[in-house]
Design a protein around this motif. Structure first.
Motif, mmCIF file in Angstrom:
data_model
loop_
_atom_site.group_PDB
_atom_site.id
_atom_site.type_symbol
_atom_site.label_atom_id
_atom_site.label_comp_id
_atom_site.label_asym_id
_atom_site.label_seq_id
_atom_site.Cartn_x
_atom_site.Cartn_y
_atom_site.Cartn_z
ATOM 1 N N LYS A 43 13.607 -7.923 -9.175
ATOM 2 C CA LYS A 43 13.085 -9.197 -9.677
ATOM 3 C C LYS A 43 12.049 -9.816 -8.732
ATOM 4 C CE LYS A 43 17.165 -9.913 -12.371
ATOM 5 N NZ LYS A 43 18.203 -10.754 -12.841
ATOM 6 N N VAL A 44 11.143 -8.978 -8.251
ATOM 7 C CA VAL A 44 10.087 -9.440 -7.358
ATOM 8 C C VAL A 44 9.261 -10.538 -8.015
ATOM 9 C CG1 VAL A 44 8.024 -8.730 -6.081
ATOM 10 C CG2 VAL A 44 10.030 -7.235 -6.139
ATOM 11 N N GLN A 45 9.062 -10.437 -9.326
ATOM 12 C CA GLN A 45 8.263 -11.425 -10.058
ATOM 13 C C GLN A 45 8.771 -12.852 -9.837
ATOM 14 O OE1 GLN A 45 5.464 -10.711 -11.864
ATOM 15 N NE2 GLN A 45 5.193 -12.886 -12.257
ATOM 16 N N ASP A 46 10.071 -13.015 -9.627
ATOM 17 C CA ASP A 46 10.661 -14.340 -9.445
ATOM 18 C C ASP A 46 10.196 -15.040 -8.167
ATOM 19 O OD1 ASP A 46 12.010 -13.803 -11.781
ATOM 20 O OD2 ASP A 46 13.969 -13.542 -10.820
ATOM 21 N N TYR A 47 9.578 -14.300 -7.260
ATOM 22 C CA TYR A 47 9.151 -14.853 -5.971
ATOM 23 C C TYR A 47 7.654 -15.148 -5.916
ATOM 24 C CZ TYR A 47 13.788 -13.647 -4.463
ATOM 25 O OH TYR A 47 15.152 -13.585 -4.347
ATOM 26 N N LEU A 48 6.960 -14.877 -7.015
ATOM 27 C CA LEU A 48 5.519 -15.086 -7.046
ATOM 28 C C LEU A 48 5.187 -16.511 -7.444
ATOM 29 C CD1 LEU A 48 4.286 -11.811 -8.755
ATOM 30 C CD2 LEU A 48 4.961 -12.220 -6.375
ATOM 31 N N GLN A 49 3.948 -16.899 -7.157
ATOM 32 C CA GLN A 49 3.495 -18.213 -7.589
ATOM 33 C C GLN A 49 3.573 -18.274 -9.108
ATOM 34 O OE1 GLN A 49 -0.417 -18.921 -5.964
ATOM 35 N NE2 GLN A 49 0.397 -19.449 -3.959
ATOM 36 N N ALA A 82 10.663 -2.601 -8.756
ATOM 37 C CA ALA A 82 10.225 -3.997 -8.657
ATOM 38 C C ALA A 82 10.915 -4.852 -9.716
ATOM 39 C CB ALA A 82 8.710 -4.098 -8.787
ATOM 40 N N GLY A 83 11.107 -4.297 -10.897
ATOM 41 C CA GLY A 83 11.799 -5.023 -11.959
ATOM 42 C C GLY A 83 13.267 -5.246 -11.639
ATOM 43 N N VAL A 104 0.852 -1.182 0.000
ATOM 44 C CA VAL A 104 0.000 0.000 0.000
ATOM 45 C C VAL A 104 0.892 1.237 0.000
ATOM 46 C CG1 VAL A 104 -1.748 1.289 1.286
ATOM 47 C CG2 VAL A 104 -1.781 -1.226 1.313
ATOM 48 N N TYR A 105 0.643 2.123 -0.945
ATOM 49 C CA TYR A 105 1.358 3.395 -1.050
ATOM 50 C C TYR A 105 0.310 4.493 -1.174
ATOM 51 C CZ TYR A 105 5.103 0.204 -2.439
ATOM 52 O OH TYR A 105 6.003 -0.825 -2.497
ATOM 53 N N GLU A 106 0.311 5.438 -0.259
ATOM 54 C CA GLU A 106 -0.727 6.464 -0.253
ATOM 55 C C GLU A 106 -0.132 7.867 -0.374
ATOM 56 O OE1 GLU A 106 -4.159 4.431 2.395
ATOM 57 O OE2 GLU A 106 -2.347 5.011 3.509
ATOM 58 N N GLY A 107 -0.831 8.696 -1.129
ATOM 59 C CA GLY A 107 -0.485 10.104 -1.208
ATOM 60 C C GLY A 107 0.450 10.519 -2.321
ATOM 61 N N ALA A 108 0.497 9.781 -3.418
ATOM 62 C CA ALA A 108 1.341 10.180 -4.554
ATOM 63 C C ALA A 108 0.690 11.352 -5.273
ATOM 64 C CB ALA A 108 1.532 9.013 -5.515
ATOM 65 N N ASP A 109 1.494 12.345 -5.625
ATOM 66 C CA ASP A 109 0.979 13.512 -6.351
ATOM 67 C C ASP A 109 0.951 13.284 -7.862
ATOM 68 O OD1 ASP A 109 0.707 14.973 -3.992
ATOM 69 O OD2 ASP A 109 2.746 15.765 -4.141
ATOM 70 N N ASP A 110 1.892 12.517 -8.351
ATOM 71 C CA ASP A 110 2.031 12.284 -9.789
ATOM 72 C C ASP A 110 1.847 10.794 -10.060
ATOM 73 O OD1 ASP A 110 3.007 11.812 -12.394
ATOM 74 O OD2 ASP A 110 4.439 13.469 -12.243
ATOM 75 N N GLU A 111 0.680 10.442 -10.560
ATOM 76 C CA GLU A 111 0.328 9.035 -10.777
ATOM 77 C C GLU A 111 1.323 8.324 -11.697
ATOM 78 O OE1 GLU A 111 -3.329 6.423 -12.733
ATOM 79 O OE2 GLU A 111 -3.280 8.604 -12.958
ATOM 80 N N ALA A 112 1.593 8.894 -12.841
ATOM 81 C CA ALA A 112 2.452 8.246 -13.827
ATOM 82 C C ALA A 112 3.880 8.089 -13.316
ATOM 83 C CB ALA A 112 2.440 9.034 -15.134
ATOM 84 N N LYS A 113 4.419 9.115 -12.691
ATOM 85 C CA LYS A 113 5.790 9.054 -12.181
ATOM 86 C C LYS A 113 5.914 8.000 -11.092
ATOM 87 C CE LYS A 113 9.505 11.950 -10.244
ATOM 88 N NZ LYS A 113 10.075 10.932 -9.427
ATOM 89 N N PHE A 114 4.948 7.971 -10.165
ATOM 90 C CA PHE A 114 5.016 6.985 -9.090
ATOM 91 C C PHE A 114 4.917 5.573 -9.652
ATOM 92 C CE2 PHE A 114 3.475 4.086 -5.957
ATOM 93 C CZ PHE A 114 4.313 4.360 -4.891
ATOM 94 N N GLU A 115 3.979 5.354 -10.542
ATOM 95 C CA GLU A 115 3.803 4.021 -11.121
ATOM 96 C C GLU A 115 5.058 3.575 -11.864
ATOM 97 O OE1 GLU A 115 0.567 1.624 -13.875
ATOM 98 O OE2 GLU A 115 -0.005 3.528 -12.959
ATOM 99 N N TRP A 116 5.702 4.498 -12.577
ATOM 100 C CA TRP A 116 6.937 4.166 -13.287
ATOM 101 C C TRP A 116 8.042 3.796 -12.305
ATOM 102 C CZ3 TRP A 116 11.964 5.735 -13.455
ATOM 103 C CH2 TRP A 116 12.717 5.249 -14.523
ATOM 104 N N GLU A 117 8.230 4.602 -11.250
ATOM 105 C CA GLU A 117 9.262 4.332 -10.245
ATOM 106 C C GLU A 117 9.033 2.966 -9.600
ATOM 107 O OE1 GLU A 117 11.995 5.866 -9.490
ATOM 108 O OE2 GLU A 117 11.746 7.946 -10.121
ATOM 109 N N LEU A 118 7.814 2.684 -9.231
ATOM 110 C CA LEU A 118 7.469 1.417 -8.590
ATOM 111 C C LEU A 118 7.787 0.239 -9.507
ATOM 112 C CD1 LEU A 118 6.171 -0.125 -6.232
ATOM 113 C CD2 LEU A 118 3.962 0.266 -7.340
ATOM 114 N N ALA A 119 7.378 0.323 -10.765
ATOM 115 C CA ALA A 119 7.629 -0.759 -11.717
ATOM 116 C C ALA A 119 9.126 -0.938 -11.953
ATOM 117 C CB ALA A 119 6.904 -0.477 -13.032
ATOM 118 N N GLU A 120 9.844 0.166 -12.060
ATOM 119 C CA GLU A 120 11.290 0.111 -12.294
ATOM 120 C C GLU A 120 12.006 -0.594 -11.132
ATOM 121 O OE1 GLU A 120 14.793 1.009 -14.516
ATOM 122 O OE2 GLU A 120 12.689 1.113 -15.062
#
Length: 93
Positions: free
Chosen positions: A75-81, A71-72, A53-69
């Motif tokens: 390599k969080v994906q490697d730990y998922l089912q 996580a990539g 949960v991340y609350e209070g981002a002012d810039d939706e696109a920038k936050f989403e990009w940072e988060l994806a970058e």
């Protein structure tokens, strides 16, 4: 307007022990990059369903990009089912 992000996913039970420190590192890196302190939750009665949960981002696109970058890079994906992904939902407040 503020944007609130909820990312949920199923962790591979065999990798859960190694995944938690990784997600904690993700939370720290997102905080450093964006100033937003995230939280990690687990579903009651279903310990392998996790949510960030991340609350209070002012810039939706920038936050989403940072988060994806980040996580990539971690390599969080490697730990998922197998055959599952991280699901992102964004709400306005």
């Amino acid at each position: 307007m503020a944007f609130n992000f909820y990312i949920y996913y199923r962790v591979d039970p065999e990798k859960a022990g190694a995944c938690e420190p990784l997600v904690r590192k993700l939370l720290e890196a997102v905080h450093e990059a964006t100033g937003i302190q995230g939280r990690l939750l687990r579903k009651h009665g279903e310990p392998n369903l996790w949510m960030e949960v991340y609350e209070g981002a002012d810039d939706e696109a920038k936050f989403e990009w940072e988060l994806a970058e980040i996580a990539g890079q971690l390599k969080v994906q490697d730990y998922l089912q197998p055959d599952t992904t991280r699901h992102l939902e964004c709400f306005e407040s």
